[in-house]
Design an enzyme around this catalytic site. Structure first.
Site, PDB file in Angstrom:
ATOM      1  N   SER A 104       0.857  -1.202   0.000  1.00  0.00           N
ATOM      2  CA  SER A 104       0.000   0.000   0.000  1.00  0.00           C
ATOM      3  C   SER A 104       0.880   1.235   0.000  1.00  0.00           C
ATOM      4  O   SER A 104       2.009   1.195   0.508  1.00  0.00           O
ATOM      5  CB  SER A 104      -0.868   0.007   1.263  1.00  0.00           C
ATOM      6  N   TYR A 156      -0.933  -0.402  10.595  1.00  0.00           N
ATOM      7  CA  TYR A 156      -1.157  -0.642   9.158  1.00  0.00           C
ATOM      8  C   TYR A 156       0.025  -0.139   8.341  1.00  0.00           C
ATOM      9  O   TYR A 156       0.556  -0.855   7.482  1.00  0.00           O
ATOM     10  CB  TYR A 156      -2.459   0.022   8.715  1.00  0.00           C
TER      11      TYR A 156
END
Ligand code: NAP
Length: 253
Positions: A136, A149
């Site tokens: 990501s 995350y």
């Protein structure tokens, strides 16, 4: 010979879109996720040979079993896509968040390692194959409120780079994918604007095309590739000043 592709996190979002897109091309699929029911429903709609495995990517033994069964039935896959992932806001000062830290790191990072591990010997033996990791742009810098995350995706990006170099000259390729915002259940309740958001179908098409082109690194959509480059070179003082005001993902998984 049809292409053989294994995808984790195939029960929704990007993984499901990848399965649907590959199925249109007659690809033989191995689909992995925890929800057996969702995988069975998806399988029923796919016009291709499809093996489903209800397995948790955090469970090395379950992943080895799923991989072993796929290899026994279809041979070594051409492509393995480690896409399974979870997201949620975390703050270090809350002891209740330690569990979320663990789950996010275990799934997004160690889950990727456990996904690739059982296939690597076979791919090396055949001197071909492609390992694809869905990271990501959140891994480019530490995002406030999303510490676990961001850390998990930064770990994934570095891990995939190590793997790519380790496999240099072996015939086995590695593709790192860094999506920006993709419309999936993961982003459905984000309480902030999501610039340049694209559909999971559009994301799947771009990922499949990058796989076919044997690319090493992909940021989607292209606008995020530009933003990502800028993000990476922002000096600390400017990054801290601007991102301390950024909206945050609510805590919890
Ligand atoms: P999603 O719709 O929530 O899908 C996540 C998938 O991962 C589901 O199929 C889920 O299936 C599976 N999964 C989660 N934990 C698992 C586990 N322990 N074992 C096996 N499967 C597991 O999210 P998505 O947006 O498609 O995300 C896919 C990947 O893209 C993730 O790695 C995510 O971090 C990454 N990504 C997404 C975006 C975005 O904007 N959406 C942006 C950047 C990166 P089960 O619940 O059935 O297990």
């Amino acid at each position: 010979m049809p292409l053989k592709v294994v995808i984790t996190g195939a029960s929704s979002g990007i993984g499901e879109a990848l399965a649907r897109e590959y199925a249109k091309q007659g690809t033989i699929l191995g689909l992995i996720a925890r929800r057996a029911g969702a995988l069975a429903q998806l399988k029923d709609t796919l016009p291709t040979t499809c093996h489903t495995y209800a397995a948790d990517v955090r469970d090395a033994q379950a992943m080895q079993q799923a991989a072993g069964d796929f290899i026994k039935q279809q041979g070594c896959p051409d492509v393995v896509i480690a896409n399974a992932g979870i997201s949620g806001g975390t703050l270090t000062e809350h002891p209740q968040d330690l569990e979320a830290f663990q789950a996010i790191l275990d799934t997004n990072f160690m889950g990727m390692v456990k996904t690739f591990q059982p296939f690597l010997d076979g791919m090396r033996g055949q001197r071909r194959g492609m390992l694809v990791g869905i990271a990501s742009i959140s891994g480019f810098r530490g995002l406030p409120g999303a510490s676990a995350y961001s850390a998990s995706k930064a770990a994934a990006i570095s891990y995939l780079e190590s793997l790519r170099v380790e496999l240099h000259g072996s015939g086995v390729k590695v593709l790192t994918v860094c999506p920006g915002f993709i419309a999936t259940p993961m982003t459905a309740n984000n309480p902030y604007p999501m610039p340049f958001i694209i559909s999971s179908e559009a994301a799947a098409k771009k990922i499949i095309s990058a796989i076919a082109l044997r690319r090493k690194f992909l940021v989607i959509p292209w606008q995020m590739a530009i933003l990502g480059r800028i993000l990476k070179i922002l000096p600390l003082w400017l990054y801290d000043r601007e991102f301390s005001k950024a909206p945050r993902k609510p805590r919890g998984l």
